[in-house]
Write a protein that holds these residues in place. Structure first.
Motif, PDB file in Angstrom:
ATOM      1  N   LEU A 203      46.537  60.850  29.175  1.00 53.05           N
ATOM      2  CA  LEU A 203      45.679  61.309  28.089  1.00 53.05           C
ATOM      3  C   LEU A 203      45.646  62.831  28.051  1.00 53.05           C
ATOM      4  O   LEU A 203      45.751  63.492  29.084  1.00 53.05           O
ATOM      5  CB  LEU A 203      44.247  60.799  28.266  1.00 53.05           C
ATOM      6  CG  LEU A 203      43.979  59.295  28.181  1.00 53.05           C
ATOM      7  CD1 LEU A 203      42.515  59.025  28.470  1.00 53.05           C
ATOM      8  CD2 LEU A 203      44.371  58.735  26.832  1.00 53.05           C
ATOM      9  N   ILE A 204      45.488  63.352  26.851  1.00 55.75           N
ATOM     10  CA  ILE A 204      45.226  64.775  26.678  1.00 55.75           C
ATOM     11  C   ILE A 204      43.976  64.904  25.813  1.00 55.75           C
ATOM     12  O   ILE A 204      43.860  64.251  24.777  1.00 55.75           O
ATOM     13  CB  ILE A 204      46.394  65.505  25.994  1.00 55.75           C
ATOM     14  CG1 ILE A 204      47.649  65.460  26.862  1.00 55.75           C
ATOM     15  CG2 ILE A 204      46.021  66.957  25.713  1.00 55.75           C
ATOM     16  CD1 ILE A 204      48.876  66.091  26.201  1.00 55.75           C
ATOM     17  N   ALA A 205      43.031  65.724  26.267  1.00 56.59           N
ATOM     18  CA  ALA A 205      41.845  66.025  25.475  1.00 56.59           C
ATOM     19  C   ALA A 205      42.021  67.396  24.842  1.00 56.59           C
ATOM     20  O   ALA A 205      42.508  68.328  25.484  1.00 56.59           O
ATOM     21  CB  ALA A 205      40.600  66.014  26.348  1.00 56.59           C
ATOM     22  N   THR A 206      41.669  67.514  23.571  1.00 52.84           N
ATOM     23  CA  THR A 206      41.707  68.807  22.883  1.00 52.84           C
ATOM     24  C   THR A 206      40.363  69.057  22.220  1.00 52.84           C
ATOM     25  O   THR A 206      39.662  68.122  21.820  1.00 52.84           O
ATOM     26  CB  THR A 206      42.811  68.854  21.812  1.00 52.84           C
ATOM     27  OG1 THR A 206      42.598  67.810  20.848  1.00 52.84           O
ATOM     28  CG2 THR A 206      44.191  68.690  22.437  1.00 52.84           C
ATOM     29  N   CYS A 207      39.999  70.329  22.115  1.00 55.85           N
ATOM     30  CA  CYS A 207      38.753  70.697  21.438  1.00 55.85           C
ATOM     31  C   CYS A 207      39.060  71.755  20.386  1.00 55.85           C
ATOM     32  O   CYS A 207      40.073  72.459  20.471  1.00 55.85           O
ATOM     33  CB  CYS A 207      37.714  71.192  22.432  1.00 55.85           C
ATOM     34  SG  CYS A 207      38.248  72.557  23.479  1.00 55.85           S
TER      35      CYS A 207
END
Length: 459
Positions: A203-207
């Motif tokens: 998974l990759i989280a981006t904001c």
């Protein structure tokens, strides 16, 4: 205590066999031992029978693999006796004389003050020689605006994530020939400000400034979930909990640090922590119980986190009033001479700072300060520790700057000139820097969207 003894027994076996691994690549031997120690600590079992069986099987396989008897490698000197791996919880000097080591309370393996043993593991090269990155390996230009953050995947030398003010995030494969862009994620409606890989790299989280956090599946290449900031404010930073990857910390322009349950997309009750000032960056220790947030007001605030993801404020330090803290990185120790937990800080007051972590409440104290070109809060300039914990004299960090250069700083040098290397290839402020896990490649990104891969110069 039994679990700790078992880990040390298994680790001692690998230390003894380490001279036979990758004989011509000292850095990889160092990396292997560090990674083994980490895995043993993260995968502890309470089954005593299984522990004993694992140690027995591990010993048998390594003996067969390298055709060397563990018994024959024992040391019988009075000062360095290892009579039996199973009979003692202490790790002593390995039979191959690769290093002297001791185990701290947090099970971090560090070398002793004997410089000869420490230098042997890194091939007796200097800091400047080891970080003589000079060649441009590849240039990526898939983004049309500032690449605000870049991160290599955990323990992966190939995959690199980049987020941009052009509203997109990309994943590159730097190990392919030639390096290539695997895919570009579109979905945010405003500049993407931060990212983080989950522990398993799935998974990759981006904001983003669009007040949302997105979770992306690297395998399926789709957006799994969109989480909106509680008060509808831009989100500047996001960070997976290092122990429980089902928790994601977010920091917003409203000064709110909160925790999202990744599975449900719902903020954890009691996780809201108001710190004051926009939270531009965050870092956490390996236990997941202590985090730090850096704000646009020049403050660093420690945050305590319990097992349920509930947050509470700890201590705070003002480094420079109203000078934004643009990057935070944590390290348990950085060299033989610096064994204290440490924070690496970029601050828009023309400075990179080293802070010593003093206690479990996250109290920090300024240890050293280095001058770089970074004055404008407009540019979120970042830095990083070199991933391999060097056993040579000195310790190195890498930072971007507003003068378009990348600097390698020896943070333990007593000389006035601390830069051991300077890379010049960008034409505008350098924002992001990231090493792959074995330090064979360094990635840097700039305000115009260019991403450069630098290769280590061979000696």
């Amino acid at each position: 205590m039994a679990g700790s003894v078992w880990q040390q027994q298994a680790f001692a076996i690998d230390v003894r066999m380490n001279a036979h691994r990758v004989a011509k690549h000292a850095n990889l031997r160092t990396l292997y031992i560090r990674r083994r120690n980490q895995l043993l600590r993260e995968n502890t079992t309470n089954n005593d029978a299984l522990r004993k069986q694992y140690v027995k099987i591990r010993s048998h396989l390594l003996t067969q693999r390298y055709n060397v008897s563990l018994d024959a490698m024992s040391i019988h000197s009075k000062s360095r006796s290892v009579a039996s791996v199973a009979s003692t919880p202490d790790l002593n000097l390995s039979a191959t004389n690769i290093w002297n080591e001791q185990v701290l309370s947090e099970n971090e393996v560090v070398p002793t003050s004997r410089a000869e043993a420490s230098r042997a593991i890194v091939g007796d090269t200097s800091i400047a020689e080891n970080y003589a990155f000079a060649g441009v390996h590849h240039i990526f230009d898939q983004h049309t605006d500032a690449v605000s953050m870049i991160k290599f995947a955990h323990n992966d030398r190939a995959r690199l994530c980049a987020v941009s003010h052009d509203h997109s995030m990309s994943v590159c494969n730097v190990a392919s020939s030639p390096p290539s862009v695997e895919f570009v994620f579109q979905g945010h409606t405003a500049p993407v400000t931060g990212c983080d890989w989950s522990a398993s790299n799935d998974l990759i989280a981006t904001c983003s400034l669009d007040a949302s956090v997105r979770l992306w599946s690297v395998v399926d290449r789709v957006c799994l979930r969109v989480v909106h900031e509680l008060c509808g404010h831009p989100v500047y930073s996001c960070l997976f909990h290092p122990v429980n990857n089902n928790l994601l910390l977010t920091g917003s322009s409203f000064g709110l640090v909160a925790v999202v349950n990744v599975s449900t997309g719902i903020y954890v009750k009691g996780s809201n922590c108001k710190v004051g000032g926009a939270v531009l960056c965050m870092a956490g220790d390996a236990s997941g119980r202590l985090f730090w947030a850096g704000t646009d007001k020049g403050m660093i605030i420690s945050i305590l986190c319990d097992d349920l993801g509930r947050l509470s404020k700890g201590k705070r330090l003002i480094l420079s009033q109203n000078s934004p803290i643009t990057c935070l990185s944590w390290r348990s120790w950085i060299s033989r001479e610096a064994r204290d937990p440490t924070l690496l800080v970029n601050i828009a007051a023309n400075a990179v700072c080293i802070l010593k972590v003093l206690d479990k409440d996250g109290t920090v104290q300024l240890k050293r300060k280095f001058n770089i070109n970074h004055k404008s809060g407009k540019y979120l300039v970042r830095s990083t520790f070199c991933p391999i914990m060097s056993f040579r004299e000195g310790a190195c960090v890498v930072t971007g700057s507003e003068d378009s250069c990348v600097y390698f700083l020896d943070i333990q040098s007593k000389e006035q000139r601390n830069a051991v290397n300077k890379l010049q290839g960008h034409a505008c402020p350098v924002l992001g820097v990231s090493f792959n896990y074995d330090e064979s490649l360094l990635a840097t990104s700039d305000h115009q969207g260019l991403l450069i891969l630098w290769s280590r110069e061979k000696h």
